[in-house]
Write an enzyme that holds these catalytic residues in place. Structure first.
Site, mmCIF file in Angstrom:
data_model
loop_
_atom_site.group_PDB
_atom_site.id
_atom_site.type_symbol
_atom_site.label_atom_id
_atom_site.label_comp_id
_atom_site.label_asym_id
_atom_site.label_seq_id
_atom_site.Cartn_x
_atom_site.Cartn_y
_atom_site.Cartn_z
ATOM 1 N N LYS A 31 0.991 -1.254 -0.143
ATOM 2 C CA LYS A 31 -0.259 -0.154 0.072
ATOM 3 C C LYS A 31 0.762 1.303 0.339
ATOM 4 C CE LYS A 31 -0.508 0.300 4.713
ATOM 5 N NZ LYS A 31 -1.026 0.278 6.055
ATOM 6 N N ARG A 84 -9.271 0.869 16.819
ATOM 7 C CA ARG A 84 -9.609 1.079 15.476
ATOM 8 C C ARG A 84 -10.823 0.298 14.521
ATOM 9 N NH1 ARG A 84 -4.282 1.776 11.482
ATOM 10 N NH2 ARG A 84 -4.181 -0.130 11.904
ATOM 11 N N TYR A 106 16.843 29.625 8.479
ATOM 12 C CA TYR A 106 15.963 30.403 8.945
ATOM 13 C C TYR A 106 16.317 30.604 10.335
ATOM 14 C CZ TYR A 106 13.519 30.182 4.494
ATOM 15 O OH TYR A 106 13.270 30.486 3.209
ATOM 16 N N MET A 124 13.013 24.612 2.741
ATOM 17 C CA MET A 124 12.138 23.447 0.811
ATOM 18 C C MET A 124 12.514 23.257 0.444
ATOM 19 S SD MET A 124 9.375 25.238 -1.457
ATOM 20 C CE MET A 124 7.405 25.880 0.165
#
Length: 360
Positions: free
Chosen positions: A35, A131, A256, A304
């Site tokens: 998956k 679940r 940053y 990024m």
């Protein structure tokens, strides 16, 4: 558009890791879990490699199963979230795709929906995951209801999912196994409990079908985060080029938020990969990368499209050198631990803009 970063896949490691599954769970059928684009490795690519070796493929949703059937894969397929509506149920029967039933609504659809073919059903019990799944005390009643579904192949496969198998000493594992065994005692059908972690550490859970996922890709499902200890081989090797090297003075900051300040004259390397490529944004200063076979620490925040690393102790490093983010000599589990997450998260997050190469 593709970036300069690339993920190299060693496909022979997939085959090796599936063989390890069979060694650890001898005599069991193997439902290979592919998956989520085979945990970020490419659904069709992985299916091509494992189809001759696996007894079946498990996917999350009908769209994944439909894509595999459309590509010509005829081995058994299992949709682990089952069908959501009548249309998907008809589709599963038409394409001979097995489904997990875990909800009373699904049982009602199985009773009332005309199907073109008989359908294989796996019945999921909730033994403690909290679940999906029928309550264990409903097992006999659910089986009785399934027997009334003329178009369902009998008997079903009984399954559950272990919540704490990555920590095998946890008492919840024994409790779940006992609940499952008690609930299914005397009921016809095969059994399936073991995910990757349980395959490695809980032989009592192996049942008839095992469902390996992350271990197929060479990462550890266990809290010790050491795949080599279990004879697993890494599949993905993630790299990106060194695109700049700059000298910074003691006291200069990098990146940053100025979260890193140089405590010495520092040779700063800039690597062309960032969180938009799937590299985790929240790894801290000091997280390792590999440059020319040696480790170097990440410094400053992940951007990024770029990260910065300290190359002061790597005088031979040069622009154009490939930098390993995880792979040979640097397990993805180690980077996941630094990011306070799991290897599944990192592998599945590798972005489409990353180039992919492979070898047998």
């Amino acid at each position: 558009m593709k970036r300069a970063a690339w993920a190299h896949l060693r496909l022979s490691a997939l085959e090796h890791n599936l063989r390890r599954v069979r060694e650890m769970a001898p005599g069991r059928q193997v439902m290979a879990v592919i998956k989520a684009e085979a945990y970020g490795h490419g659904l069709m690519r992985v299916a091509d490699v494992l189809a001759p070796m696996a007894d079946g493929f498990a996917v999350s949703c009908m769209d994944e199963a439909d894509a595999l059937r459309g590509a010509g894969f005829r081995l058994p397929l299992l949709v682990m979230q089952g069908f959501k509506n009548e249309r998907e149920l008809r589709q599963a029967a038409h394409q001979e795709i097995a489904v997990v039933a875990h909800d009373e609504t699904q049982l009602r659809l199985l009773e009332t929906t005309p199907l073109s073919n008989s359908l294989k059903v796996w019945l999921k019990l909730d033994t403690g995951m909290g679940r999906l799944g029928f309550p264990t005390q409903r097992a006999a009643a659910v089986y009785g209801g399934l027997q009334r579904c003329a178009q369902v192949m009998q008997p079903p496969v009984w399954m559950t999912h272990l919540a704490c198998a990555d920590e095998p000493e946890r008492p919840e594992n024994t409790a779940q196994l006992e609940r499952f065994e008690a609930a299914t005692e005397g009921l016809p059908g095969l059994r399936s409990l073991a995910n990757s972690a349980a395959i490695l550490s809980l032989p009592r859970s192996h049942g008839d079908w095992v469902r390996p996922g992350i271990m197929l890709y060479g990462a550890s499902p266990l809290a010790d985060r050491d795949p080599a200890r279990h004879g697993l081989e890494r599949v993905m090797h993630l790299q990106a080029p060194l695109v700049a090297i700059q000298d910074r003075a003691m006291g200069d900051t990098v990146g940053y938020g100025a979260t890193f300040q140089c405590t010495r004259p520092t040779r700063v390397g800039v690597v062309a990969i960032g969180y938009a490529d799937g590299y985790p944004r929240h790894v801290p200063n000091g997280t390792p990368v590999m440059v020319r076979g040696r480790r170097a620490p990440l410094i400053g925040r992940v951007s990024m499209d770029m990260i910065t690393v300290d190359l002061t102790d790597h005088p031979q490093a040069a622009v154009g050198d490939p930098v390993t983010l995880w792979g040979e000599g640097l397990p993805v589990d180690e980077i996941a631990a630094a990011a306070e997450t799991i290897s599944y998260d990192l592998l599945c997050a590798v972005a489409d803009r990353v180039q992919v190469t492979s070898q047998s």
